[in-house]
Write an enzyme that holds these catalytic residues in place. Structure first.
Site, PDB file in Angstrom:
ATOM      1  N   PHE A 140       3.046   6.831  -3.006  1.00 30.55           N
ATOM      2  CA  PHE A 140       2.052   6.686  -4.069  1.00 30.55           C
ATOM      3  C   PHE A 140       0.861   5.943  -3.490  1.00 30.55           C
ATOM      4  CE2 PHE A 140      -0.366   4.712  -7.366  1.00 30.55           C
ATOM      5  CZ  PHE A 140      -0.517   5.731  -8.281  1.00 30.55           C
ATOM      6  N   ASP A 225      -0.681   0.774   3.622  1.00 32.94           N
ATOM      7  CA  ASP A 225      -1.123   0.596   2.239  1.00 32.94           C
ATOM      8  C   ASP A 225      -0.316  -0.550   1.641  1.00 32.94           C
ATOM      9  OD1 ASP A 225      -1.603   0.602  -0.453  1.00 32.94           O
ATOM     10  OD2 ASP A 225      -1.487   2.787  -0.703  1.00 32.94           O
ATOM     11  N   LYS A 254      -5.162  -4.408  -5.992  1.00 37.28           N
ATOM     12  CA  LYS A 254      -4.363  -5.074  -7.022  1.00 37.28           C
ATOM     13  C   LYS A 254      -4.568  -6.594  -7.063  1.00 37.28           C
ATOM     14  CE  LYS A 254      -1.289  -1.428  -8.327  1.00 37.28           C
ATOM     15  NZ  LYS A 254      -0.870  -0.320  -7.457  1.00 37.28           N
TER      16      LYS A 254
HETATM   17  C1  LIG Z   1      -1.536   1.007  -7.301  1.00 35.55           C
HETATM   18  C2  LIG Z   1      -1.533   1.542  -5.941  1.00 35.55           C
HETATM   19  C3  LIG Z   1      -2.635   2.279  -5.450  1.00 35.55           C
HETATM   20  C4  LIG Z   1      -3.807   2.661  -6.312  1.00 35.55           C
HETATM   21  O1  LIG Z   1      -4.496   1.561  -6.832  1.00 35.55           O
HETATM   22  P1  LIG Z   1      -5.477   1.766  -8.080  1.00 35.55           P
HETATM   23  O2  LIG Z   1      -6.173   0.439  -8.206  1.00 35.55           O
HETATM   24  O3  LIG Z   1      -4.627   2.081  -9.274  1.00 35.55           O
HETATM   25  O4  LIG Z   1      -6.401   2.874  -7.736  1.00 35.55           O
HETATM   26  C5  LIG Z   1      -2.593   2.693  -4.128  1.00 35.55           C
HETATM   27  N1  LIG Z   1      -1.541   2.423  -3.344  1.00 35.55           N
HETATM   28  C6  LIG Z   1      -0.482   1.729  -3.790  1.00 35.55           C
HETATM   29  C7  LIG Z   1       0.661   1.449  -2.852  1.00 35.55           C
HETATM   30  C8  LIG Z   1      -0.422   1.293  -5.106  1.00 35.55           C
HETATM   31  O5  LIG Z   1       0.651   0.641  -5.557  1.00 35.55           O
END
Ligand SMILES: *Cc1c(COP(=O)(O)O)cnc(C)c1O
Length: 399
Positions: A140, A225, A254
């Site tokens: 994700f 990520d 985040k």
């Molecule tokens: C939440 C998340 C995203 C996307 O972040 P948004 O601020 O919702 O665009 C990307 N990568 C990971 C691992 C995430 O948990």
């Protein structure tokens, strides 16, 4: 004349892209939120780890309020006096030298992809337009059209094509599959060091080190990520730290915005991030003074090591308690620091049903992928509150 017909109670004006629990939150403090009827709940989701430091953290609120009275947005057409300190301190926290500020997590991922491709063409010498990026199954990384192009979750992907080419999906946790997928066109391997949305999936201990070695050997960028796993959650600054791996690029978001404003970043060194030239990439809000002021405070809190230590200690409590429930309502548990994915025994109902029962007991959590409940309480939660939340969870396993 009759009174005008009263409008029927309106259906929601919101697009139906979410299915929230039926609770309407009005205020929050620390690990607690209060709904519009004055009912209090423990928040075990922390906005998917965007609220790692709790609701209304006094230090973060103070920094935001101070900056609201100074200046909030000037665009990158001009310098602002908060951005360079933010970049310096964030780079130092990550052991890197350069920061590309954006807003949302998806933008950080998109930016990382653009940087990796530009690096591939300009530095590695990949023929123009041929760059490939290796990604993992179950990933994700956000919701843009390019990012969903390399998702293997039908609900995230189906119906949104045509898809962006240039990605190869290999099984998560399988370093040999990464190695096999790399060829002369490969510019990057993009991975979550722990897969959050997939249900806190922790790869084998030697996975990330082996991927790092493949990347080094074939001159490929390793992009971690850490948007959900990073910034304290796992009991370290980054999940990569737990296995002594240093990626070429960190993608952060985040919690970087302290739960106040969207703040994201790509963090790396000039040999990679330096490929971008003025005008090639940007964002109206990226690096704005309000975001930077909050981000500086977040970085300073993490620089003390205190949130990481706390996540580690409370994580031990969380893991010990959840492990006693294996075979007693849950079939498996995966944890890293103060972060857990718990698979619910299907005979007791779906994860959603368990979350609804927990809500009735005053604890908010979120299901993912049908049978999994994710726990990611704010790191500021007290041990007593955490134990209480786990009492409520245990009771919710009994339908
Ligand atoms: C939440 C998340 C995203 C996307 O972040 P948004 O601020 O919702 O665009 C990307 N990568 C990971 C691992 C995430 O948990």
């Amino acid at each position: 004349m009759s009174a005008p017909a009263k409008e029927a109670p309106t259906a929601s004006a919101l697009a139906h892209n979410y299915h929230p629990l039926p609770v309407e939150i009005a205020t929050g403090e620390g690990a607690w939120v209060t709904d519009v009827d004055g009912r209090r709940y423990l928040d075990l989701l922390a906005a998917y780890s965007a609220v790692n430091f709790g609701h209304g953290h006094p230090r973060l609120i103070a920094a935001a309020k101070l900056q609201l009275d100074r200046v909030t947005l000037v665009s990158r057409a001009f310098h602002n006096d908060r951005l360079e300190p933010f970049a310096q301190e964030l780079a130092a926290l990550a052991g890197k030298r350069m920061v590309l500020p954006m807003n949302t997590g998806a933008e950080a991922v998109e930016s990382g992809i653009k940087v990796a491709r530009a690096w591939g063409y300009r530095v590695k010498g990949v023929p123009d337009g041929a760059a490939t990026i290796v990604v993992a199954s179950g990933n994700f990384h956000g919701r843009t059209t390019t990012i969903v192009s390399f998702s293997d979750d039908p609900s995230a992907r189906d119906g949104f094509g045509p898809y962006t080419p240039g990605f190869r999906i290999v099984p998560y946790g399988d370093a040999a599959a990464v190695e096999a997928a790399i060829d002369d066109t490969t510019v990057a391997v993009l991975l979550e060091p722990v897969q959050g949305e997939a249900g806190v999936v922790v790869p084998p201990e030697d996975y990330l080190p082996a991927v790092r070695r493949s990347c080094d050997e074939h001159r490929v960028l390793m992009i971690a990520d850490e948007i959900q796993s990073g910034l304290g959650r796992v009991g370290a600054t980054f999940a990569c730290d737990l296995v002594d791996v240093v990626p070429d690029l960190y993608l952060l978001g985040k919690a970087l915005g302290g739960g106040i404003v969207p703040v994201s970043a790509v963090v790396g060194n000039e040999d990679v991030l330096g490929v971008l030239r003025p005008g090639e990439h940007g964002s109206t809000f990226g690096g704005n003074p309000l975001a930077a002021a909050v981000g500086i405070e977040v970085v300073r809190m993490l620089a003390t090591g205190e949130p990481q230590r706390r996540a580690r200690e409370l994580g031990d409590v969380l893991r010990a308690r959840l492990e006693t429930l294996i075979g007693h309502g849950i079939t498996a548990v995966r944890t890293r620091g103060l972060w857990a994915g718990v698979d619910i025994d299907p005979t007791l109902g779906t994860a959603r049903e368990v979350c609804e029962r927990m809500m009735a007991g005053g604890v908010l959590a979120k299901d993912t992928h049908g049978q999994t409940v994710r726990f990611a309480p704010p790191i500021v939660i007290s041990e007593a509150d955490l134990q209480h939340a786990l009492d409520v969870f245990e009771a919710s396993l009994r339908p």
